[in-house]
Structures are given as structure tokens and as C-alpha cells.
Design a protein around this motif. Structure first.
Motif, mmCIF file in Angstrom:
data_model
loop_
_atom_site.group_PDB
_atom_site.id
_atom_site.type_symbol
_atom_site.label_atom_id
_atom_site.label_comp_id
_atom_site.label_asym_id
_atom_site.label_seq_id
_atom_site.Cartn_x
_atom_site.Cartn_y
_atom_site.Cartn_z
ATOM 1 N N ASP B 486 0.839 -1.205 0.000
ATOM 2 C CA ASP B 486 0.000 0.000 0.000
ATOM 3 C C ASP B 486 0.868 1.245 0.000
ATOM 4 O O ASP B 486 0.643 2.182 -0.750
ATOM 5 C CB ASP B 486 -0.910 0.028 1.234
ATOM 6 N N ARG B 487 1.848 1.218 0.898
ATOM 7 C CA ARG B 487 2.695 2.419 1.000
ATOM 8 C C ARG B 487 3.557 2.595 -0.257
ATOM 9 O O ARG B 487 3.780 3.724 -0.689
ATOM 10 C CB ARG B 487 3.591 2.322 2.230
ATOM 11 N N VAL B 488 4.026 1.476 -0.789
ATOM 12 C CA VAL B 488 4.787 1.566 -2.052
ATOM 13 C C VAL B 488 3.903 2.177 -3.130
ATOM 14 O O VAL B 488 4.345 3.028 -3.910
ATOM 15 C CB VAL B 488 5.282 0.170 -2.487
ATOM 16 N N GLY B 489 2.618 1.755 -3.115
ATOM 17 C CA GLY B 489 1.676 2.310 -4.086
ATOM 18 C C GLY B 489 1.569 3.820 -3.937
ATOM 19 O O GLY B 489 1.579 4.561 -4.927
ATOM 20 N N THR B 490 1.501 4.275 -2.668
ATOM 21 C CA THR B 490 1.415 5.716 -2.436
ATOM 22 C C THR B 490 2.667 6.414 -2.963
ATOM 23 O O THR B 490 2.581 7.453 -3.619
ATOM 24 C CB THR B 490 1.282 5.994 -0.925
ATOM 25 N N VAL B 491 3.815 5.815 -2.654
ATOM 26 C CA VAL B 491 5.071 6.407 -3.128
ATOM 27 C C VAL B 491 5.084 6.475 -4.655
ATOM 28 O O VAL B 491 5.442 7.501 -5.243
ATOM 29 C CB VAL B 491 6.279 5.594 -2.610
ATOM 30 N N ALA B 492 4.662 5.374 -5.286
ATOM 31 C CA ALA B 492 4.641 5.355 -6.756
ATOM 32 C C ALA B 492 3.708 6.429 -7.287
ATOM 33 O O ALA B 492 4.029 7.137 -8.249
ATOM 34 C CB ALA B 492 4.210 3.975 -7.265
ATOM 35 N N ASP B 493 2.543 6.573 -6.644
ATOM 36 C CA ASP B 493 1.590 7.609 -7.083
ATOM 37 C C ASP B 493 2.213 8.988 -6.992
ATOM 38 O O ASP B 493 2.020 9.829 -7.864
ATOM 39 C CB ASP B 493 0.330 7.566 -6.215
ATOM 40 N N GLU B 494 2.935 9.201 -5.884
ATOM 41 C CA GLU B 494 3.478 10.544 -5.666
ATOM 42 C C GLU B 494 4.665 10.849 -6.575
ATOM 43 O O GLU B 494 4.955 12.017 -6.836
ATOM 44 C CB GLU B 494 3.928 10.697 -4.205
ATOM 45 N N THR B 495 5.359 9.813 -7.003
ATOM 46 C CA THR B 495 6.574 10.074 -7.780
ATOM 47 C C THR B 495 6.357 9.793 -9.263
ATOM 48 O O THR B 495 5.914 10.654 -10.001
ATOM 49 C CB THR B 495 7.739 9.230 -7.254
ATOM 50 N N VAL B 496 6.631 8.554 -9.642
ATOM 51 C CA VAL B 496 6.698 8.270 -11.071
ATOM 52 C C VAL B 496 5.345 8.425 -11.755
ATOM 53 O O VAL B 496 5.237 8.984 -12.850
ATOM 54 C CB VAL B 496 7.323 6.876 -11.331
ATOM 55 N N ASP B 499 4.574 11.976 -12.245
ATOM 56 C CA ASP B 499 5.381 12.548 -13.335
ATOM 57 C C ASP B 499 4.823 12.169 -14.699
ATOM 58 O O ASP B 499 4.729 12.996 -15.601
ATOM 59 C CB ASP B 499 6.835 12.068 -13.231
ATOM 60 N N ILE B 500 4.479 10.882 -14.826
ATOM 61 C CA ILE B 500 3.921 10.435 -16.113
ATOM 62 C C ILE B 500 2.630 11.183 -16.390
ATOM 63 O O ILE B 500 2.400 11.679 -17.503
ATOM 64 C CB ILE B 500 3.692 8.904 -16.092
ATOM 65 N N GLY B 501 1.805 11.307 -15.353
ATOM 66 C CA GLY B 501 0.560 12.049 -15.518
ATOM 67 C C GLY B 501 0.820 13.486 -15.923
ATOM 68 O O GLY B 501 0.130 14.041 -16.782
ATOM 69 N N ARG B 502 1.854 14.071 -15.308
ATOM 70 C CA ARG B 502 2.165 15.464 -15.604
ATOM 71 C C ARG B 502 2.580 15.625 -17.076
ATOM 72 O O ARG B 502 2.094 16.517 -17.774
ATOM 73 C CB ARG B 502 3.288 15.946 -14.688
ATOM 74 N N VAL B 503 3.470 14.713 -17.524
ATOM 75 C CA VAL B 503 3.915 14.812 -18.919
ATOM 76 C C VAL B 503 2.736 14.615 -19.872
ATOM 77 O O VAL B 503 2.598 15.336 -20.861
ATOM 78 C CB VAL B 503 5.027 13.784 -19.206
#
Lengths: 575, 522
Positions: B486-496, B499-503
Motif C-alpha cells: 500500500d505504502r509503495v503504491g502511495t510512493v509510486a503515485d506521488e513520484t513516477v 510525473d507520467i501524468g504530468r507529462v
């Protein structure tokens, strides 16, 4: 002694397979020269060399709208070629000749790849053949398509026809004569010493002298001073308002007086056997002697292609070498086992627990029983699996990185991008079967290590010890030591450095002695390195295969063939 | 983006500028430079205002460009002759006042101020371009330069040259998007019989259609016979009067370029399935599976320490440190890093399926940039989660006390026997009274029963609790793993994934801005 024909055939054979695939600056020109030369060899040189006494081919070439068809029709006094106001008017070349020469021009060997049509109207592609008694025997007049309209197929055909000509009748106009495109052809004519004359058509009434003088100047500047110029003034149809006072077309043809000089020039070509031979020989000689310079163009283009391919190959090789070195570094640093592990969890389970399992593995009986009870694999195998899955991840990542950096580097050059355009999807990723191949290699490596241990355990004592430890146990211990040992340090030091691998190191040293262990580990390590290099080689070979499919051809053979051709021709000329 | 009115030229230029700023990190440098050239040119042309309209006469050598120019100007400005090529440099005729700065910008030196005429064409700057197809290569360079800068163009050709490759392939085809500002004149039409003129015009029209220019504005003239000149004159006058040409030209420039870099393809971004796969792999790299195992092992060990059989406990105490005490420190392993890198590339590839370059590369780069950051953040996630999982269950306390009780009983029994042994063995005292029989079980003395019974009971307790402990341990391990993911998921959401969403949203914004820049007007 090789004949000119043989030498030419050989030149053709080494020219034919050449393909200039990469979009380099020299490629377009090289490909054009190659295609034209190939065409000229087939269409003209070989047939002409086979029969020097065959009828002459005079090609009327020039710009669209210059009036080539009108002049052809006027020369023979009949509407043999379709003239018109729509540009370009002539698409199918028309060949007019005397009945005596009909069979030669129909299938005598000249322009062999163009089908012939006869009859009222040209049908489809190829050359339309018309017999007309006003054409003197021994010469054929060919009305070629234009050299400069948007119909590029016309240019190619026109260039082919001009390449096959014994003499050029180059037609331009008062508004055309300074165009860039015709001058490319005129320069080509000069390079090949083709027998040529220029007709300058559609000159505004009264401007003949000025235009002819200017064109004469331009020709002299370009080394074509001895080419004769025939001026034809603008002739119009009767109904045109501008036609008043100007010469008028009769039935769409120029008045007889306007083309008299041209007809005389054509007649002069075949006036006597000597003059005829002169024309044939000089054009043939010029064409053959122009070959080395043209081959140079092709060869330069070839060299550029080869250099570009080499650069791409070096670029991919560097990236895969880097990847392999980085992988080797990581293995050498013992990261598979040691403290630089992202988290000690992994280290704990991946290494400490793994060492525990290995220690368990030492007492094989317990391991076997445990294995039978639990159904889990023998701990040695579990340890090996762990090592291998870690190794597989590293290998895959580095193969991935090498692929993507190679693709990025290639993409940044025009040549590389062109090569990649033909690549299958996923070239920027590792091959799909990399995991399986790695598995196989590691299994083989494991067997090789066992074999090594078996071979090196020369004396019986060692064998006995080994057996109590289990051949497998020793094998895995060696495998661990490979990853634990850094280059040059002794087994014991490496053991300390590797921390958790100390046990296996100690264990090995106890069984074999320090020197033997060092040798054993080094041999195992070299073996692994070789296998990994082999794996990466297969990965990289995808790029090599791409490059191979774009390779251009052999420039040396081409040069040799062209040199020998000139030698043979010079010898025949002297004889 | 829906707008009631079509965007103005400055809105278009601004939109293109914005799209370029957003796209700069992702598209190639060449495209950005070319785009800024379009923007700069449009802005500087707008800076000179729309009071003047620059119309160029362009054409092959010998089609009578200069004659037409002179006819339109009404004076013999350009040299005319039968020698080819004639016009070497561009030549401007300015109708009315001003226009000097505009001509400076166009870098045209030879200027002629038209004083005659009725003043209807004030604001027109007519340019006679050099030819583009003669042996003079410098002429062609000058034409190439000015074709980019002028507002409107009249392409002059003749019945001989209207199908020339030099005209169609090099100029008209690239200008196909500029149909509104292109006009065509077939000069020397008198050389074609009347009956065939329409066929020539139709053929030229067909060739223009091949170039991509639909419904071209074609005029026929004969300068020598002064045929058709009025129509061209009217055309020029109307172009000047409407003042649309400057705007039409710039709109076409901006529109052409905007279309050339408009992002192609479509993507839904990172799907649920791709996200799950990413989290699984990042979790594995962070040691989620191992963490589960270790928490379970710690739980089992803690249970043994609390409720285990005393002799084993003693052994356990000397043998090892607690597994959980070896908590991870933040550091990087090549294996984990490799795993993270691979997962990042896979998710970027999945998200960019169907996109045209350069976007797959942009997503790949932005994902790869997160590798180091993710590595360190995942490490701390693992630490925190594992620390939270060390609380011991409440039921252990009574069992532990029970274990202590039976241990105490065994210890008392042992002490008792020891006392008996000392008194009987060394001091030769009668110890029979001390060895009390167990009530009901005559065959065994009480202290012996206490020792044996205590030890057996302890072993039994240890064995019995093993089952619930094992179950709880594996549950706890699984829970830790789940929580970690779950926490890894949160980290992934916040980072990569962010970023992908932003691009991808940048890409959408670029597409929207380019749509404004290239909107069809009218």
C-alpha cells in the motif's frame, strides 16, 4: 587477355548488388549514377560493343515544352510523335527509323528492357517504333520525354535514353537555355564526349543572334565550345494573334527551311562509313572512359555508407561493452551478497538466511530429510535460485539499458534513424528470450563449476572431504565466492570483505587450501564472464543484423573492375 | 477547446509560443528552433503593421515576370531582355508612402517609389523576385529567403514551364498550406491556340491539386499582347484593399508549423493493471516479500522467547540477535535498483503505447529520472512499516505466566530433590519423611513428579502454542507485506505516476494550444 565486353560484364556484376540505403548526403547522387551506369551498360555499351556497325541512335532530349516532338515531326515530315500544349506532352518515347533498320531497333539489343510497340499509336510503356522513309538508312531518331517536369518517371526515362544514344540532339528554348536542369545534362555530355548538337527553339522573332551568341558564350565557359547551335525562331499556329508576321506552323510542323540545317547534321553523321565510325567510336570511347569518374562517385558514396555503418556499429558496441563492464563491476563488488544491498531485509534473507541454509546444506542428511518432509527444494538449490534470480535482474537491466541507449544514440543520426525504421518493435528492449537464455547459461555455468571442483579435487583426501560436504555444496560455495571475491585479494581477505560469505570461503579454504580456492574461483569467474559476454553478444547481434541488411557493397571490387575495363578498352583501341 | 470566435493572429502566435515552451524539454531542438523562428517572424511582421501588403512576383526564368512587373507598376522598372537569366536581385516597387522599415526588414535594397497612378493601390509593395531555376544558384537562395517573408505571392509561369519540377516540388508543395495567399498567372498565353487554353489551365490546376493546393486562383495573361493584365491589376488592388493577406499569410505559417508538431496517437495513461504490476515489482525490489518473511520469523522468535520451553529458550538467547534488530538502513543495491529501473521502463512503455515520437521517449526519460528518488523512498517505507509490526499479542501474557508457573514447579521439585540428595547422600540423614508420596500415586514421590511434570507441561505448552503462533506469524507477515505494498503504491503515485501524468497532461495542453494556433478561420 580479357576483352572489354568481359570486363564490362564483370563491372556490371559488381555494380548491380550495390544498394545505398542510408540517407547520407552522397547517397542520392551515388544511387543515381549507379542506376544510370547500369542502364547505360545494358542499353548501350554492351549492344554497341557487340555490333559496332549497327545503325546510329540519335536521341532528341530536352526540357518539357521545348518542342522536341514538333522537331521530330518536322524532320520526318509526318506526325509520328504527339505534340501538344499540355506539359509534359511526350510520355512514351517514339523511335523513327528507315525500314531497313527496323529489325535492329525492334530487337537488336539496344535498350533491351523497354518493350517495343508498333502501329498507329503508342501503347503503354516502352518505345513506340515508327518506320518512315524520310529517315535515312543507318540512323534512328528517338523523341525522348522531358528532363524537368514534375513527372519524375519522365526524367529517369529521358536519362536512360540519352545514355543509350550515339548522338544527342539537345533541344532547348529561348526562355529555357539558362535553366539549371538542362545544364546538368550538357555537363554530362561533355564528361562523356558524346557527339552532340543543340537546337535552340522558340526564339522570339529577330532575337536569334543575341540568344545564339549568349548561349555560345555559356557553352564555351563550360568547355563545350565546339558544339554547334541551330536556332529556330518561334513559329505559331495561324489562329494565334501573335502569329502575325512570325513563321507559321504547317500542319503542326515547322517549315522545311527551319529544320534543313538539322536534317543536314543528321545526314552528316552517316554521310560516309568513316564519319559514321567516327561518331560511334568517339561516343563509345567517351562513355567507357567516363566510367572511372562515375565509379568514383559510387565508390565515394559506398565509402560514406560504410563509414556510417561502422560508426553505428561502434556506437552499439560501445554501449553493450559499457553495459557488460558495469555488470561485471557489480558482480565483482559482490553486490549480490554484500552490504550495498538496498535494504538489509534483502540482505538478511538473501544472504544471511541464505548462508544459514548453506550451513544447513553442509549437513546434507538433514537437508535431504527436510526436503523430503517439506517438499521444498534442497537448500543448495534454493540458494542457487536466489543467486540466479538476482543475477537475472542485473543482466536484464543492463541489457535493457544498452538497448535503449543504443537506440537513442542511433536515433540522433539520420543514418541510424533510417536503419531503425526497419527494426522490429521492441528493439529498444532486451530480447524476449533473454531470461531463458540466461537460465540456460547459468545452469551450464553451475555444471561447469561442479566439473571444475571435481577436476581440481585431485587428491583423494580432498575428494573425500568434498564428498562429505557434497559436491553441490562446494559448487554453490564456489559460486558464492565468485561474487564475493574482489579482484586480486586473497581468499581469506575476500571472505572478510564479503562478510557473510566468509563461511563459505573458510569452508572452501579448509577443503582445498587457499591457492587452490583462488584458482578455482578465478576459473569459475572467468567462465561466467565469458558466458555473460556471449549473452550480450546475442543481444547486440540484433543491431548488427540490422546494419548488415543495410550494408552497401564492395567498393574495392568496383574500382578494380573499372580499372581493368579501361585497360582492356585501351588495349583493344590500340590493336 | 470551444470558442465562439476564431482566434486572432496574436492569440495564435501566443498559443504556439506556449506550446513550444511546454514542448521544449520533450521535442527535438530542431523543432523548437524552427518553431521560434515562426513565432519571431510572425511577431516582427506584425510589428510592421498591416498598412502595407507585400506581394511578390515569383517565377521561372524567361516566363516574363519582369515584363508583368513593369506592366503592373506602369513604368519600366525591371530590366527585360532575351538573355537569360535577367533579374538577379529582388526589386521592390512601393505604392504610396512609407514602407521603408518593412523593406529594411525584408532586406531589399533596390526600391522604386511609384508616383503615377490613382493612389488606389497605396500600401502595396510589389516585389520582382529573381528566377529560381537558372544556373545562378544565388538567385534561388534569394527566392528561398523572400518566399518565407513576403505576405502574398503571384507565381508566374508560362505554357512551356507550368509543369516544371523546380516550381512544383521545391516551392508549391511546401506552400500548400498557404493557398489563401497564393495566386497564379500563366503568362504568354498567346502562344497557345485559343481552343486549347482551357485545357492548359485545367492541366495546371490538376498539377496544383497534386501539390495540395485546391481551388487555385489562376489568371492568364500575355504581357506582349497586353492580354489579361486588367484582371491581375484588379487582383492586386483587391488584395491591397482587403488587408487580409498579411494575416492570412501569418496564420498559414503558424498553422502549418503547429500541425507539423501536433502530438499524434492517444493513450489512457497508466492503466489499473499496469499500476498494480508496477507496485508489485517496486514492492519486490523494496523487499516486501522478504519483509513479510522476516516479520513472521520475528514473531515466531518472540513467541519462543516468551512462551517457549525453557531449555530451548536458553539456547535461543545465546545463539542469535533478533532478526528485527537488523533493520534496514537506507542504501542501494544494484539488484534492487535494476529491478526498479526495469519496472519504471515497463510502466513508461505501457503508458506510451500508441503515442508517436517524441512522447514515448519523454515518458521513458521522466520515469527513469525517478529511479534514485524511488530507491531511497522505498527504503524508508520498508523500515517504517516493519517497525510498526512488532507489538506482541495479549494472550501471550497468561501463557507466559503459565509457562513460568510450571517452570517454577519444576524448579521447586528439583530444589527439593537436591535438598534430599544433599541430606541423604552427604549427611547420611534419613530423608524418607521428606520424600512425600504423591496423594493417590504411591509409586512416585512428589518432588520427582513436580520436576518431570513441570518440564513435560512446559514442553506441552510450547508445542501447543506453536500452532496459533505459526498462524499468527504468517498472518502478520502477510499483513506487513500488504501494508508495505500500500505504502509503495502511495510512493509510486506521488513520484513516477505523478510525473507520467504530468507529462501526459502537458502533452494534452500542448495539443490544445496547437489546436488554437491552427484553428481554421472563417
Amino acid at each position: 587477355m580479357e576483352s572489354t565486353v568481359d570486363a564490362l560484364t564483370r563491372l556490371r556484376a559488381s555494380l548491380a548488388p550495390i544498394g545505398l540505403h542510408l540517407p547520407l548526403e552522397s547517397a542520392d547522387r551515388g544511387a543515381e549514377v549507379r542506376a544510370e551506369l547500369l542502364g547505360q551498360i545494358d542499353d548501350y555499351l554492351l549492344p554497341r560493343l557487340a555490333r559496332l556497325d549497327a545503325p546510329l541512335l540519335v536521341v532528341l532530349g530536352g526540357s518539357t515544352g521545348a518542342g522536341k516532338s514538333t522537331i521530330t515531326n518536322s524532320l520526318v515530315g509526318a506526325d509520328v510523335s504527339l505534340a501538344g500544349v499540355l506539359r509534359p506532352s511526350t510520355r512514351t518515347p517514339v523511335l523513327v527509323c528507315n525500314a531497313a533498320d527496323r529489325s535492329w531497333f525492334l530487337d537488336g539489343g539496344v535498350l533491351p528492357d523497354l518493350p517495343r510497340s508498333t502501329g498507329e499509336r503508342p501503347t503503354g510503356a516502352g518505345v513506340h517504333l515508327v518506320v518512315n522513309e524520310r529517315v535515312p538508312a543507318g540512323v534512328g531518331l528517338l523523341d525522348a520525354p522531358d528532363i524537368d517536369s514534375v513527372e519524375t518517371a519522365n526524367h529517369e526515362l529521358a536519362a536512360q535514353l540519352l545514355g543509350a544514344a550515339d548522338a544527342w540532339l539537345f533541344v532547348t528554348t529561348a526562355s529555357r537555355y539558362a535553366d539549371a536542369v538542362p545544364w546538368e545534362y550538357l555537363r554530362r555530355a561533355r564528361e562523356r564526349a558524346v557527339a552532340m548538337t543543340i537546337v535552340i527553339n522558340r526564339i522570339p522573332t529577330g532575337a536569334s543572334d543575341e540568344v545564339v551568341t549568349h548561349l555560345g558564350d555559356m557553352l564555351r565557359e563550360n568547355g563545350l565550345g565546339d558544339v554547334s547551335i541551330f536556332a529556330v525562331e518561334e513559329a505559331t499556329t495561324a489562329e494565334s494573334p501573335a502569329g502575325a508576321g512570325a513563321k507559321q506552323l504547317v500542319d503542326g510542323r515547322l517549315p522545311e527551311t527551319a529544320v534543313l540545317d538539322i536534317r543536314e547534321w543528321v545526314g552528316g553523321l552517316i554521310a560516309s562509313d568513316a564519319s559514321r565510325d567516327d561518331v560511334v567510336r568517339s561516343t563509345l570511347d567517351g562513355a567507357l572512359r567516363s566510367i572511372p569518374a562515375r565509379i568514383d562517385v559510387v565508390e565515394d558514396a559506398l565509402a560514406d555508407q560504410a563509414a556510417a555503418l561502422e560508426q553505428l556499429e561502434a556506437s552499439s558496441r560501445r554501449r553493450y561493452d559499457d553495459a557488460l563492464a558495469a555488470l561485471d563491476d557489480e558482480l565483482g563488488n559482490g553486490v549480490l551478497l554484500r552490504g550495498e544491498v538496498l535494504d538489509r531485509w534483502r540482505e538478511h534473507v538473501g544472504t544471511s538466511a541464505f548462508m544459514e541454509r548453506l550451513q544447513q546444506g553442509v549437513s546434507r542428511v538433514r537437508a535431504r530429510i527436510w526436503s523430503m518432509v517439506s517438499g521444498k527444494p534442497v537448500p543448495n538449490d534454493a540458494a542457487k535460485d536466489q543467486l540466479e534470480s538476482n543475477l537475472a535482474t542485473l543482466v536484464r537491466n543492463h541489457a535493457d539499458r544498452a538497448a535503449v541507449t543504443t537506440v537513442t544514440a542511433w536515433d540522433s543520426t539520420a543514418a541510424g534513424a533510417a536503419v531503425l525504421a526497419d527494426a522490429e518493435r521492441g528493439i529498444d528492449r532486451p530480447t524476449a528470450n533473454l531470461p531463458e537464455r540466461l537460465d540456460r547459461e547459468l545452469d551450464d555455468w553451475h555444471d561447469a563449476v561442479l566439473q571444475l571442483v571435481h577436476d581440481r579435487a585431485g587428491n583423494k583426501l580432498a575428494v573425500a572431504r568434498t564428498l562429505t560436504l557434497g559436491l553441490n555444496g562446494v559448487g554453490v560455495a564456489v559460486m558464492i565466492a565468485v561474487f564475493a571475491q574482489t579482484g586480486g585479494v586473497t581468499g581469506a581477505e575476500a571472505g572478510v570483505a564479503a562478510g557473510t560469505a566468509a563461511v563459505s570461503q573458510t569452508l572452501l579454504t579448509a577443503v582445498f587450501g587457499e591457492n587452490a580456492v583462488r584458482d578455482l574461483v578465478r576459473a569459475a569467474r572467468d567462465d561466467l564472464r565469458l558466458r555473460l559476454a556471449g549473452l550480450f553478444e546475442v543481444e547486440r547481434s540484433r543491431f548488427d543484423a540490422l546494419l548488415r541488411s543495410h550494408s552497401a557493397g564492395d567498393g574495392d571490387a568496383l574500382r578494380r573492375a573499372s580499372e581493368e575495363l579501361i585497360t582492356a578498352w585501351t588495349r583493344e583501341g590500340d590493336a | 477547446m470551444s470558442r465562439s470566435a476564431t482566434p486572432s493572429i496574436s492569440e495564435r502566435i501566443d498559443a504556439l509560443q506556449q506550446a513550444l515552451d511546454l514542448a521544449a524539454p520533450h521535442v527535438g531542438e530542431d523543432a523548437v528552433v524552427a518553431g521560434h523562428a515562426v513565432v519571431d517572424k510572425a511577431r516582427s511582421r506584425m510589428g510592421h503593421g498591416t498598412d502595407h501588403t507585400v506581394i511578390a512576383l515569383a517565377g521561372s526564368t524567361g516566363v516574363g515576370k519582369s515584363s508583368l512587373f513593369n506592366a503592373l507598376v506602369g513604368e519600366d522598372v525591371s530590366a527585360v531582355g532575351v538573355r537569360r537569366p535577367t533579374t538577379g536581385v529582388a526589386h521592390a516597387a512601393v505604392f504610396g508612402d512609407g514602407g521603408e522599415r518593412l523593406l529594411d526588414w525584408l532586406a531589399i535594397e533596390r526600391r522604386h517609389h511609384v508616383t503615377s497612378g490613382d493612389g488606389k493601390r497605396a500600401g502595396l509593395i510589389l516585389i520582382d523576385l529573381p528566377d529560381f531555376d537558372s544556373t545562378e544558384a544565388s538567385n534561388r537562395a534569394e527566392v528561398d529567403r523572400l518566399v518565407q517573408l513576403v505576405d502574398g505571392m503571384i507565381w508566374v509561369t508560362d505554357p512551356q514551364k507550368y509543369a516544371d519540377q523546380a516550381l512544383h516540388d521545391h516551392y508549391l508543395r511546401p506552400l500548400a498550406g498557404h493557398g489563401e495567399v497564393l495566386h497564379f498567372v500563366i503568362n504568354k498565353i498567346d502562344t497557345v491556340p485559343n481552343a486549347e487554353r482551357d485545357a492548359v489551365i485545367a492541366d495546371f490546376e490538376r498539377r496544383l491539386a497534386d501539390d495540395g493546393i485546391a481551388d487555385p486562383d489562376i489568371h492568364t495573361t500575355s504581357v506582349l499582347a497586353t492580354e489579361g493584365l486588367d484582371a491581375v491589376d484588379r487582383l492586386v488592388a483587391s488584395v491591397v484593399a482587403t488587408r487580409r493577406t498579411v494575416l492570412d499569410r501569418l496564420e498559414a505559417d503558424v498553422r502549418d508549423f503547429a500541425r507539423s508538431i501536433a502530438p499524434g496517437g492517444d493513450t489512457d495513461g497508466v492503466s489499473k493493471k499496469d499500476r498494480r504490476a508496477l507496485v508489485e515489482r517496486l514492492g519486490h525490489a523494496a523487499g516486501a516479500d522478504d519483509a513479510g518473511d522476516i516479520v513472521a520469523a520475528q514473531h515466531r522468535k518472540d513467541a519462543r522467547m516468551a512462551m517457549g520451553w525453557p531449555p530451548v529458550r536458553l539456547l535461543e538467547r545465546v545463539r542469535r540477535r533478533h532478526p528485527i534488530s537488523e533493520l534496514p538502513r537506507a542504501s542501494a543495491s544494484a539488484v534492487a535498483r535494476s529491478e526498479i529501473d526495469l519496472a519504471l521502463r515497463d510502466v513508461a512503455e505501457a503508458a506510451s503505447a500508441g503515442l508517436t515520437p517524441p512522447w514515448p521517449g519523454a515518458l521513458r526519460d521522466v520515469a527513469a529520472d525517478r529511479s534514485a528518488d524511488l530507491t531511497s523512498r522505498l527504503t524508508s517505507v520498508t523500515q517504517d512499516t516493519a517497525r510498526d509490526a512488532t507489538a506482541r499479542p495479549r494472550w501471550w501474557t497468561p501463557v507466559a505466566w503459565l509457562q513460568r508457573l510450571v517452570t517454577l514447579v519444576a524448579a521447586i521439585g528439583a530444589l527439593w530433590l537436591l535438598v534430599v540428595a544433599i541430606l541423604g547422600g552427604f549427611l547420611q540423614l534419613d530423608t524418607d519423611p521428606l520424600l512425600i508420596d504423591t496423594p493417590g500415586w504411591d509409586w512416585i514421590p512428589l518432588p520427582s513428579l513436580m520436576v518431570i511434570g513441570g518440564l513435560l507441561a512446559g514442553l506441552l505448552i510450547a508445542l501447543v502454542v506453536r500452532i496459533p503462533v505459526a498462524v499468527a506469524a504468517s498472518r502478520r507477515g502477510a499483513r506487513v507485506r500488504r501494508r508495505l505494498l500500500d505504502r509503495v503504491g502511495t510512493v509510486a503515485d506521488e513520484t513516477v505516476l505523478a510525473d507520467i501524468g504530468r507529462v501526459l497532461s502537458e502533452r494534452d495542453e500542448i495539443a490544445a494550444q496547437l489546436a488554437i494556433a491552427s484553428a481554421r478561420s472563417r
